[in-house]
Motif scaffolding. Structure first.
Motif, PDB file in Angstrom:
ATOM      1  N   ILE A 405     156.104 -28.111  84.722  1.00 45.81           N
ATOM      2  CA  ILE A 405     155.187 -27.710  85.800  1.00 45.81           C
ATOM      3  C   ILE A 405     155.942 -27.805  87.119  1.00 45.81           C
ATOM      4  O   ILE A 405     156.443 -28.890  87.494  1.00 45.81           O
ATOM      5  CB  ILE A 405     153.943 -28.611  85.813  1.00 45.81           C
ATOM      6  N   ASP A 406     155.998 -26.683  87.815  1.00 45.80           N
ATOM      7  CA  ASP A 406     156.717 -26.654  89.091  1.00 45.80           C
ATOM      8  C   ASP A 406     156.018 -27.520  90.129  1.00 45.80           C
ATOM      9  O   ASP A 406     154.775 -27.544  90.225  1.00 45.80           O
ATOM     10  CB  ASP A 406     156.807 -25.213  89.609  1.00 45.80           C
ATOM     11  N   HIS A 407     156.830 -28.219  90.931  1.00 50.44           N
ATOM     12  CA  HIS A 407     156.358 -29.026  92.068  1.00 50.44           C
ATOM     13  C   HIS A 407     155.324 -30.074  91.644  1.00 50.44           C
ATOM     14  O   HIS A 407     154.457 -30.464  92.433  1.00 50.44           O
ATOM     15  CB  HIS A 407     155.736 -28.124  93.149  1.00 50.44           C
ATOM     16  N   PHE A 408     155.410 -30.538  90.378  1.00 44.67           N
ATOM     17  CA  PHE A 408     154.397 -31.489  89.906  1.00 44.67           C
ATOM     18  C   PHE A 408     154.509 -32.831  90.623  1.00 44.67           C
ATOM     19  O   PHE A 408     153.491 -33.447  90.957  1.00 44.67           O
ATOM     20  CB  PHE A 408     154.541 -31.678  88.389  1.00 44.67           C
ATOM     21  N   ARG A 410     155.516 -33.490  93.682  1.00 48.18           N
ATOM     22  CA  ARG A 410     154.942 -33.409  95.025  1.00 48.18           C
ATOM     23  C   ARG A 410     153.408 -33.366  94.948  1.00 48.18           C
ATOM     24  O   ARG A 410     152.716 -34.027  95.741  1.00 48.18           O
ATOM     25  CB  ARG A 410     155.471 -32.164  95.724  1.00 48.18           C
ATOM     26  N   PHE A 411     152.881 -32.610  93.988  1.00 47.34           N
ATOM     27  CA  PHE A 411     151.426 -32.534  93.810  1.00 47.34           C
ATOM     28  C   PHE A 411     150.856 -33.910  93.449  1.00 47.34           C
ATOM     29  O   PHE A 411     149.817 -34.335  93.970  1.00 47.34           O
ATOM     30  CB  PHE A 411     151.096 -31.519  92.708  1.00 47.34           C
ATOM     31  N   ASN A 412     151.565 -34.604  92.590  1.00 47.59           N
ATOM     32  CA  ASN A 412     151.106 -35.919  92.144  1.00 47.59           C
ATOM     33  C   ASN A 412     151.119 -36.924  93.288  1.00 47.59           C
ATOM     34  O   ASN A 412     150.200 -37.736  93.444  1.00 47.59           O
ATOM     35  CB  ASN A 412     151.995 -36.390  90.991  1.00 47.59           C
ATOM     36  N   ASP A 413     152.188 -36.857  94.120  1.00 43.56           N
ATOM     37  CA  ASP A 413     152.277 -37.778  95.251  1.00 43.56           C
ATOM     38  C   ASP A 413     151.216 -37.486  96.304  1.00 43.56           C
ATOM     39  O   ASP A 413     150.686 -38.399  96.957  1.00 43.56           O
ATOM     40  CB  ASP A 413     153.667 -37.682  95.903  1.00 43.56           C
ATOM     41  N   GLU A 414     150.896 -36.210  96.465  1.00 41.62           N
ATOM     42  CA  GLU A 414     149.960 -35.819  97.522  1.00 41.62           C
ATOM     43  C   GLU A 414     148.507 -36.053  97.126  1.00 41.62           C
ATOM     44  O   GLU A 414     147.696 -36.522  97.920  1.00 41.62           O
ATOM     45  CB  GLU A 414     150.174 -34.345  97.871  1.00 41.62           C
ATOM     46  N   PHE A 415     148.150 -35.742  95.860  1.00 44.22           N
ATOM     47  CA  PHE A 415     146.744 -35.809  95.456  1.00 44.22           C
ATOM     48  C   PHE A 415     146.426 -36.987  94.520  1.00 44.22           C
ATOM     49  O   PHE A 415     145.267 -37.201  94.187  1.00 44.22           O
ATOM     50  CB  PHE A 415     146.350 -34.500  94.746  1.00 44.22           C
ATOM     51  N   GLY A 416     147.427 -37.698  94.107  1.00 42.80           N
ATOM     52  CA  GLY A 416     147.173 -38.876  93.288  1.00 42.80           C
ATOM     53  C   GLY A 416     147.353 -38.616  91.799  1.00 42.80           C
ATOM     54  O   GLY A 416     147.398 -37.473  91.335  1.00 42.80           O
ATOM     55  N   LEU A 424     147.765 -31.829  84.043  1.00 44.70           N
ATOM     56  CA  LEU A 424     148.406 -31.874  82.734  1.00 44.70           C
ATOM     57  C   LEU A 424     147.431 -31.463  81.627  1.00 44.70           C
ATOM     58  O   LEU A 424     147.801 -30.724  80.707  1.00 44.70           O
ATOM     59  CB  LEU A 424     148.942 -33.286  82.464  1.00 44.70           C
ATOM     60  N   GLN A 425     146.205 -31.910  81.711  1.00 48.92           N
ATOM     61  CA  GLN A 425     145.208 -31.560  80.702  1.00 48.92           C
ATOM     62  C   GLN A 425     144.882 -30.071  80.742  1.00 48.92           C
ATOM     63  O   GLN A 425     144.721 -29.421  79.702  1.00 48.92           O
ATOM     64  CB  GLN A 425     143.940 -32.391  80.895  1.00 48.92           C
ATOM     65  N   GLY A 445     157.554 -35.016  77.692  1.00 50.57           N
ATOM     66  CA  GLY A 445     157.596 -36.188  78.561  1.00 50.57           C
ATOM     67  C   GLY A 445     157.280 -35.788  79.991  1.00 50.57           C
ATOM     68  O   GLY A 445     157.712 -34.718  80.448  1.00 50.57           O
ATOM     69  N   GLY A 446     156.511 -36.619  80.687  1.00 49.10           N
ATOM     70  CA  GLY A 446     156.171 -36.277  82.069  1.00 49.10           C
ATOM     71  C   GLY A 446     155.432 -34.959  82.143  1.00 49.10           C
ATOM     72  O   GLY A 446     154.392 -34.762  81.505  1.00 49.10           O
ATOM     73  N   GLU A 447     155.983 -33.995  82.962  1.00 46.20           N
ATOM     74  CA  GLU A 447     155.373 -32.671  83.087  1.00 46.20           C
ATOM     75  C   GLU A 447     156.094 -31.642  82.227  1.00 46.20           C
ATOM     76  O   GLU A 447     155.877 -30.435  82.388  1.00 46.20           O
ATOM     77  CB  GLU A 447     155.356 -32.218  84.552  1.00 46.20           C
TER      78      GLU A 447
END
Length: 466
Positions: A405-408, A410-416, A424-425, A445-447
């Motif tokens: 997943i691209d930019h995951f 940054r998305f995770n850090d920004e939105f929690g 992911l789901q 693993g991860g994204e």
């Protein structure tokens, strides 16, 4: 239920052999043999309880080991041999008593005839003048003695003979005839009692032998069910063993599907067909009531919704800890002996279904990613090796896709992290909708994700992954 039924049978057998022991008290040899049979039956009953107790505690391997030891069959053979010896001796004693009675009868007949002749000679020689007066009572006595010699045990002489001497002779004869009839009656009573005891002993021995064989059969079935790894293996075991435990009784086994809340067929036997879609739990009265439900006359009983009209059948719920595991459906009437087999069978099947469900749940936990429900990396590595080997053998194409997943981050850090988990789901759901059921979709693993697509070439997989 099985324990109560088994205890009643054992108590019945114990009372029967106790009566045999009591009735042979006048014969030391037979008394000793009866006591020995009683001890062997007690030991056999105790031995048969061992595998059941072990199975209830969950020690199925120990139960199987006890059954496989062959001790139960040795005890049964020992009981059969001693019982046959006991019966042979009783028949010999009966024959001896009968011969003795016949000899006593013949001796009494001879004595009576000799006595009559002696009396006649004395009367003729000493009292020639009284021949006419003596002739009638003497003829009466002769007729009675002849009738007794011919087997008429009720033949008696009237004591009013007109003479004190003849009256005393008639009394003595009548007393002898009464004792003879009593001896014959006692012999007949003893013979009938022996036949009754013998019949009960044979029935109980046969019942114990059959139940022992059923327990051994169920032990083998339970061992195989515990070793089953797939639903197909479990169904095959059910189809093979249940007709042996309940011969000539067709039926089917349904298991409860928690996600769909319905009973789905696991296996059927006896030539019947069941709908593959199953039925809802509320359509079965056995599951509603939490106990057995038998219908022998459909016009006088409530019929389950999953059963055809005018059908004689029996439904047995499979419960564990108050939870519905499944239901055992049987066509036809279930007799008393088959109820014992059915009760033990349902206990084994319910335990096996619970164990099978736990094994499947544990396996799913080891190969699935808990967040996305996709296969995990470990399962992906094992499957990839198998699919590569299969592709090389068959010469068929095999495609492997790796993506992330691209930019995951940054998305995770920004939105929690919660929002990241939702992404992911959603991605996992989208992958499942794009690929076939035969394709293996994994969370690497991860994204990062991996898709193993057997039978797909590069062009086809590129279109799906685009």
């Amino acid at each position: 239920a099985y324990a109560r039924s088994y205890a009643e049978r054992v108590d019945s057998a114990a009372r029967t052999i106790a009566r045999v022991v009591e009735q042979t008290d006048d014969n030391p040899l037979q008394h000793a043999r009866a006591q020995e049979i009683a001890l062997l039956m007690k030991e056999r009953s105790a031995f048969l309880l061992q595998p059941l107790n072990l199975a209830r505690r969950g020690d199925f391997s120990g139960a199987v080991a006890v059954i496989a030891s062959g001790r139960g069959r040795e005890l049964m053979d020992a009981i059969s041999v001693r019982a046959q010896g006991f019966l042979d001796e009783e028949r010999a004693l009966q024959s001896t008593r009968q011969d003795a009675a016949v000899q006593r009868l013949e001796s009494g007949k001879r004595l009576a005839i000799l006595g009559a002749i002696a009396v006649a000679l004395v009367v003729v020689g000493s009292f020639a003048l009284l021949v006419r007066a003596i002739r009638r009572p003497l003829a009466t006595m002769m007729r009675a003695m002849t009738a007794l010699g011919s087997g008429e045990q009720d033949a008696r002489i009237d004591t009013a003979m007109g003479s004190r001497e003849f009256a005393r002779l008639a009394v003595g004869y009548n007393a002898m005839a009464d004792r003879l009839r009593g001896a014959v009656a006692d012999q007949g009573t003893s013979e009938r009692q022996l036949q009754i005891v013998n019949t009960e002993l044979e029935q109980n021995t046969k019942s114990l032998r059959e139940r022992g064989e059923v327990i051994e059969l169920l032990g083998g079935m339970a061992h195989r069910m515990q070793a089953a790894r797939t639903d197909d293996e479990l169904a095959q075991i059910i189809r093979v063993f249940v007709p042996q435990v309940l011969p000539d009784i067709p039926g089917a086994l349904y298991a409860h599907n928690n996600s769909r809340n319905c009973l789905v067929p696991v296996a059927s036997w006896g030539g019947i067909t069941v709908p593959i879609e199953g039925f809802a739990p509320e359509r079965c009265w056995a599951l509603r009531r939490g106990q057995s439900h038998s219908v022998e006359d459909p016009s006088r009983e409530i019929v389950c919704g999953h059963v055809a009209e005018n059908e004689v059948y029996h439904c047995e719920p499979l419960l564990a800890g108050g939870e519905v595991i499944g239901v055992l459906y049987l066509q036809g009437r279930i007799g008393a002996e088959n109820r014992f087999r059915m009760n033990v069978l349902t206990e084994n099947i319910a335990s096996a279904l619970v164990n099978h469900r736990l094994q499947r749940s544990l396996r799913e936990q080891t190969i699935r990613d808990p967040l996305t429900s996709l296969f995990n990396r470990r399962y992906m590595e094992e499957t990839l090796k198998l699919e590569i080997a299969r592709s090389l053998r068959a010469g068929s194409p095999l495609s492997l896709v790796m993506c992330d997943i691209d930019h995951f981050k940054r998305f995770n850090d920004e939105f929690g992290h919660d929002a990241g988990d939702s992404v992911l789901q959603m991605v996992a759901a989208e992958m499942r909708s794009r690929f076939r059921d035969g394709d293996v979709i994994c969370r690497f693993g991860g994204e990062e994700f991996t898709i193993i697509a057997p039978g797909r070439n590069r062009a086809t997989i590129s279109m799906l992954a685009a």
